[in-house]
Design a protein around this motif. Structure first.
Motif, PDB file in Angstrom:
ATOM      1  N   UNK A  20      70.942 -26.131  25.586  1.00 33.47           N
ATOM      2  CA  UNK A  20      70.685 -27.226  24.650  1.00 33.47           C
ATOM      3  C   UNK A  20      71.114 -26.874  23.229  1.00 33.47           C
ATOM      4  N   UNK A  21      70.692 -25.704  22.749  1.00 30.95           N
ATOM      5  CA  UNK A  21      70.960 -25.347  21.365  1.00 30.95           C
ATOM      6  C   UNK A  21      72.433 -25.085  21.097  1.00 30.95           C
ATOM      7  N   UNK A  22      73.159 -24.576  22.122  1.00 28.70           N
ATOM      8  CA  UNK A  22      74.564 -24.283  21.934  1.00 28.70           C
ATOM      9  C   UNK A  22      75.477 -25.326  22.584  1.00 28.70           C
ATOM     10  N   UNK A  23      74.885 -26.378  23.145  1.00 29.67           N
ATOM     11  CA  UNK A  23      75.617 -27.520  23.711  1.00 29.67           C
ATOM     12  C   UNK A  23      76.616 -27.115  24.795  1.00 29.67           C
ATOM     13  N   UNK A  24      76.193 -26.179  25.607  1.00 32.99           N
ATOM     14  CA  UNK A  24      77.079 -25.636  26.639  1.00 32.99           C
ATOM     15  C   UNK A  24      77.484 -26.714  27.638  1.00 32.99           C
ATOM     16  N   UNK A  25      76.515 -27.526  28.079  1.00 34.24           N
ATOM     17  CA  UNK A  25      76.828 -28.539  29.091  1.00 34.24           C
ATOM     18  C   UNK A  25      77.814 -29.572  28.567  1.00 34.24           C
ATOM     19  N   UNK A  26      77.692 -29.912  27.275  1.00 38.66           N
ATOM     20  CA  UNK A  26      78.623 -30.886  26.695  1.00 38.66           C
ATOM     21  C   UNK A  26      80.022 -30.289  26.552  1.00 38.66           C
ATOM     22  N   UNK A  27      80.074 -29.031  26.121  1.00 44.61           N
ATOM     23  CA  UNK A  27      81.376 -28.377  25.973  1.00 44.61           C
ATOM     24  C   UNK A  27      82.088 -28.273  27.321  1.00 44.61           C
ATOM     25  N   UNK A  28      81.338 -27.912  28.363  1.00 43.23           N
ATOM     26  CA  UNK A  28      81.921 -27.803  29.698  1.00 43.23           C
ATOM     27  C   UNK A  28      82.425 -29.168  30.175  1.00 43.23           C
ATOM     28  N   UNK A  29      81.607 -30.199  30.004  1.00 37.28           N
ATOM     29  CA  UNK A  29      81.969 -31.545  30.458  1.00 37.28           C
ATOM     30  C   UNK A  29      83.219 -32.058  29.740  1.00 37.28           C
ATOM     31  N   UNK A  30      83.264 -31.859  28.423  1.00 38.69           N
ATOM     32  CA  UNK A  30      84.389 -32.384  27.658  1.00 38.69           C
ATOM     33  C   UNK A  30      85.669 -31.567  27.845  1.00 38.69           C
ATOM     34  N   UNK A  31      85.517 -30.263  28.032  1.00 37.56           N
ATOM     35  CA  UNK A  31      86.692 -29.429  28.280  1.00 37.56           C
ATOM     36  C   UNK A  31      87.387 -29.857  29.571  1.00 37.56           C
ATOM     37  N   UNK A  32      86.606 -30.223  30.560  1.00 34.01           N
ATOM     38  CA  UNK A  32      87.168 -30.679  31.824  1.00 34.01           C
ATOM     39  C   UNK A  32      87.924 -32.008  31.663  1.00 34.01           C
ATOM     40  N   UNK A  33      87.617 -32.697  30.565  1.00 36.08           N
ATOM     41  CA  UNK A  33      88.312 -33.954  30.262  1.00 36.08           C
ATOM     42  C   UNK A  33      89.506 -33.735  29.319  1.00 36.08           C
ATOM     43  N   UNK A  78      89.264 -32.198  26.228  1.00 36.72           N
ATOM     44  CA  UNK A  78      88.883 -32.182  24.819  1.00 36.72           C
ATOM     45  C   UNK A  78      88.591 -30.748  24.388  1.00 36.72           C
ATOM     46  N   UNK A  79      89.500 -30.163  23.621  1.00 38.77           N
ATOM     47  CA  UNK A  79      89.395 -28.768  23.214  1.00 38.77           C
ATOM     48  C   UNK A  79      89.291 -28.727  21.690  1.00 38.77           C
ATOM     49  N   UNK A  80      88.095 -28.980  21.175  1.00 37.63           N
ATOM     50  CA  UNK A  80      87.914 -29.069  19.730  1.00 37.63           C
ATOM     51  C   UNK A  80      86.531 -28.529  19.379  1.00 37.63           C
ATOM     52  N   UNK A  81      86.472 -27.449  18.639  1.00 30.44           N
ATOM     53  CA  UNK A  81      85.224 -26.735  18.379  1.00 30.44           C
ATOM     54  C   UNK A  81      84.197 -27.553  17.610  1.00 30.44           C
ATOM     55  N   UNK A  82      84.640 -28.478  16.763  1.00 37.17           N
ATOM     56  CA  UNK A  82      83.701 -29.109  15.831  1.00 37.17           C
ATOM     57  C   UNK A  82      82.660 -30.002  16.492  1.00 37.17           C
ATOM     58  N   UNK A  83      82.846 -30.319  17.760  1.00 40.26           N
ATOM     59  CA  UNK A  83      81.865 -31.139  18.465  1.00 40.26           C
ATOM     60  C   UNK A  83      80.645 -30.340  18.921  1.00 40.26           C
ATOM     61  N   UNK A  84      80.743 -29.019  18.841  1.00 37.96           N
ATOM     62  CA  UNK A  84      79.742 -28.195  19.514  1.00 37.96           C
ATOM     63  C   UNK A  84      79.003 -27.241  18.576  1.00 37.96           C
ATOM     64  N   UNK A  85      78.925 -27.579  17.322  1.00 41.27           N
ATOM     65  CA  UNK A  85      78.170 -26.730  16.397  1.00 41.27           C
ATOM     66  C   UNK A  85      76.698 -26.773  16.811  1.00 41.27           C
ATOM     67  N   UNK A  86      76.168 -25.611  17.113  1.00 38.75           N
ATOM     68  CA  UNK A  86      74.787 -25.555  17.592  1.00 38.75           C
ATOM     69  C   UNK A  86      73.916 -24.669  16.727  1.00 38.75           C
ATOM     70  N   UNK A  87      72.846 -24.183  17.332  1.00 39.39           N
ATOM     71  CA  UNK A  87      71.902 -23.311  16.625  1.00 39.39           C
ATOM     72  C   UNK A  87      71.619 -22.078  17.467  1.00 39.39           C
ATOM     73  N   UNK A  88      71.387 -20.979  16.774  1.00 39.16           N
ATOM     74  CA  UNK A  88      71.059 -19.741  17.473  1.00 39.16           C
ATOM     75  C   UNK A  88      69.550 -19.624  17.675  1.00 39.16           C
ATOM     76  N   UNK A  89      69.157 -18.765  18.613  1.00 40.94           N
ATOM     77  CA  UNK A  89      67.734 -18.512  18.839  1.00 40.94           C
ATOM     78  C   UNK A  89      67.154 -17.552  17.808  1.00 40.94           C
TER      79      UNK A  89
END
Length: 319
Positions: free
Chosen positions: A113-126, A128-139
């Motif tokens: 959730x915090x690093x948006x891994x599921x979204x990055x994986x889903x969009x990469x498969x489509x 979409x290779x752009x880092x700015x969509x996935x700015x997250x937070x560290x623990x």
């Protein structure tokens, strides 16, 4: 002694042989498609080993020879204990397993959730290779609120310290010695909700804990906070959670359990991108599966020896 494995569990050849040594064995390696099918499977059984399938009053009354239910899990809210006790049926569970598996899964959901891994994986498969969509937070340095300090809760706390997190906790039995030993701060529920970046639930389902997280509690959480539930679905008011997620009162949720399982395919949760959903698998590791099967079979062995253990309706013995 007729023993029936009534639905799908982890059962190696070694464990199968242990059961065969105890009596006549019948194994079903699938979840019953209906209550009628479940009743048909157990109607002549003296001992039933059951995983997630519920054992209600009707099923119990349809199995007149039944003497013992060995649950292949910790939770026993899916068994009608009152009817089981009235019928003289001992119900045993596996109270001590999968601590590490569940605790680790809390952080799998949190990091996703915090690093948006599921979204990055889903969009990469489509494509979409752009880092700015996935700015997250560290623990690191975030505050985690742990509701419940049983064995899983304590393991979550240990892992949280590894991430250098601040830990708040709510427990039924706080003490300064326990607070010092765990390296945490005990607070009331409102304080935990107000101050935590991650709220993770580790309480059993009881009348007191049902919907312990509802609209009021969700409203107190930070809009940047996430809720993790690997405990029981009904400790969260799911309708209130869906509303809070829609209105962005909280940032997201990691849910391994639901009020109704399987999760209905028309659930709004399935359309939300700020939610990570898994099908009740936090316990699911090779190590924990083996541990659970070992103990559930040992429960049967001890029952047959006249020394039942891990009994959750102990009044049936006292009676």
């Amino acid at each position: 002694m007729k023993i029936v494995v009534a639905d799908s569990i982890f059962l190696t050849e070694e464990y199968r042989k242990r059961l065969e040594a105890l009596g006549e064995l019948e194994i079903y390696d699938s979840v019953p498609v209906s209550q009628e099918e479940f009743i048909k499977r157990i109607k002549d059984a003296e001992v039933v080993i059951v995983g997630r399938y519920g054992v209600n009053a009707r099923a119990l009354r349809s199995a007149p020879k039944l003497k013992m239910i060995s649950l292949w899990q910790t939770g026993f809210d899916n068994v009608d204990l009152e009817t089981a006790t009235e019928s003289g049926v001992i119900v045993s569970n596996v109270p001590s397993y999968a601590f590490d598996s569940v605790a680790e899964f809390v952080f799998a959901l949190s990091l996703d959730l915090l690093r948006r891994v599921h979204l990055a994986d889903m969009n990469l498969r489509k494509g979409l290779f752009d880092w700015k969509y996935y700015v997250g937070n560290q623990l690191m340095s975030k505050t985690i609120g742990v509701l419940g300090t049983g064995e899983i809760g304590k393991r979550v706390i240990e892992i949280a310290h590894g991430f250098n997190m601040n830990v708040l906790s709510v427990t039924a039995h706080p003490s300064s010695d326990k607070e010092k030993a765990l390296g945490i701060k005990f607070v009331d529920l409102d304080t935990l909700l107000l101050e935590s970046d991650i709220v993770t639930l580790h309480v059993p389902l009881t009348p007191e804990t049902e919907h312990i997280i509802g609209a009021r509690e969700l409203a107190k959480m930070k809009p940047t906070a996430v809720l993790i539930n690997t405990a029981r679905g009904k400790v969260v008011d799911e309708a209130a959670l869906i509303e809070a997620l829609k209105e962005k009162k909280i940032a997201g949720a990691g849910l391994d359990v639901f009020e109704k399982e399987p999760l209905p395919m028309d659930s709004p949760l399935l359309e939300m991108h700020n939610v990570v959903l898994t099908p009740h698998i936090a316990f699911l590791s090779e190590e924990s599966l083996d541990e659970c099967t070992y103990m559930s079979i040992e429960n049967v062995e001890m029952f047959i020896k006249g020394k039942p253990q891990n009994v959750v309706n102990s009044s049936v013995i006292k009676g």
